[in-house]
Design an enzyme around this catalytic site. Sequence first.
Site, PDB file in Angstrom:
ATOM      1  N   PHE A 155      10.788 -47.097  19.780  1.00  0.00           N
ATOM      2  CA  PHE A 155       9.579 -46.620  19.096  1.00  0.00           C
ATOM      3  C   PHE A 155       9.975 -45.858  17.837  1.00  0.00           C
ATOM      4  CE2 PHE A 155       8.581 -46.966  23.642  1.00  0.00           C
ATOM      5  CZ  PHE A 155       7.491 -47.815  23.593  1.00  0.00           C
ATOM      6  N   GLY A 263       1.981 -51.872   6.276  1.00  0.00           N
ATOM      7  CA  GLY A 263       2.989 -52.927   6.104  1.00  0.00           C
ATOM      8  C   GLY A 263       4.158 -52.631   7.009  1.00  0.00           C
ATOM      9  N   CYS A 266       7.104 -53.820  11.577  1.00  0.00           N
ATOM     10  CA  CYS A 266       6.595 -53.806  12.959  1.00  0.00           C
ATOM     11  C   CYS A 266       5.116 -54.173  13.085  1.00  0.00           C
ATOM     12  CB  CYS A 266       6.817 -52.442  13.577  1.00  0.00           C
ATOM     13  SG  CYS A 266       8.549 -52.122  13.899  1.00  0.00           S
TER      14      CYS A 266
END
Length: 440
Positions: A155, A263, A266
């Site tokens: 993450f 953008g 991911c």
Amino acid sequence: MKVTVIGTGYVGLVSGACLADVGNDVLCLDVDPAKIKILEEGGIPIHEPGLHEIVRRNVEAGRLSFTTDVEKAAKWGVTQFIAVGTPPDEDGSADLKYVIAAARNIGKHMDAYRVIVDKSTVPVGTADKVRAAVAEELAKRGSTTEFSVVSNPEFLKEGAAIEDFMRPDRIVVGAEDPQAIELMRQLYAPFQRNHDRLVFMDVRSAELTKYAANAMLATRISFMNELANLAETLGADIELVRQGIGSDPRIGWHFLYAGCGYGGSCFPKDVKALIRTGSEHGHDLKLLGAVEAANEIQKHVLVDKIVRRFGEDLTGRHFALWGLAFKPNTDDMRDAPSRVIIQELFKRGATVAAYDPVAMQEAERIFGDEPRLSYAGRPKSTLDNADALVIVTEWKEFRSPDFEAIKSRLKQPVMFDGRNMYDPALIRAEGIEYFGIGRG
Ligand code: UDX
């Protein structure tokens, strides 16, 4: 613990360096000898704050090394992190060829129990494919060596990846075999801090968690962007609306900033891949389709404003553009709104002078030898003879710009702020014509 990390891209390098920093012996493998050469010579192929320092420190301490030798890598770590790229196929699904190739190499050469950790963002069900590929390679050579496949999605935010790895909100681990669970617990113990950050679950749930997190965040952004466009028409200010709703803990403050679109590597890819996974399994994820469509529209919002101000034909017009990267603190321009904005300006006959603190080299690589695009060494230098200033990325150094220079060096003082960096009233008081996103 001995750890192998396969893939020295963004995720692999950050994970490898951070795992080395807490005392593990980490070997990073890449099939690209050019990348390994750069790393061995002390270079870093990507821009990420703090990464250079942490890599250097651990290489010097002998805890972090690099190789192109797949056999050595498979025999090195009891945990084998797969952190290779999963570029989107034409249909939007993640291309797993590098993941499967990495799995096969492990299966070909491993000689003892291995925990194979899927770190790359991969569709639900990939762990099964990795397991099958490893098993097939073991069977080919008659090996009965045991192994386990674990899902451990990352993450990491670009620009804050070291901090995110070192001080995680949560560490999601999808694992089903007790030996693998214990190894992952040991490996992540140094990152636990004051309470348990490890969330163990089954492999499929872990795989889906990664997509769920990014899709939720992208949804929040598209929601706010749509609302911003409405607020503008209604004469309301999205910034005030954001403050009004963010204090509700069920909503929260984060990821509520309207702008000129999301953008990066991911959100666009993961939203597409999740839509694709849904449709493959008979679920039409309507909401996510709308999130994606709204984002495409949002990337055009600044140019729409420019056209309303200067007319559809921009021949002979010249624009100063601040910020090329998809967000601050990175040189990444993958799916960056700047790319759409620049192309749309070109299409209408305009030229652009751009400045970005770190992404100009990347822009040169993307746009090549493009006579309509020039680069300036300082933000101010983009302003000369420009019809307006267009702000696309909210770099810190743009927060307090030289308004005198903006007024005196632009042909006329007009500013399009794609990240709502300024208080419209203050800018207007400076005598600058100001266009934000959803600012009433
Ligand atoms: C994201 C996730 O945050 C991270 O957890 C995951 O591992 C990878 O994807 P990243 O792509 O590095 O990280 O950037 P992030 O900071 O999340 O921003 C993504 C995009 O959303 C940027 O283009 C940013 O400008 C945009 N954004 C973000 C908004 O437009 N509004 C917001 O409020 C927040």
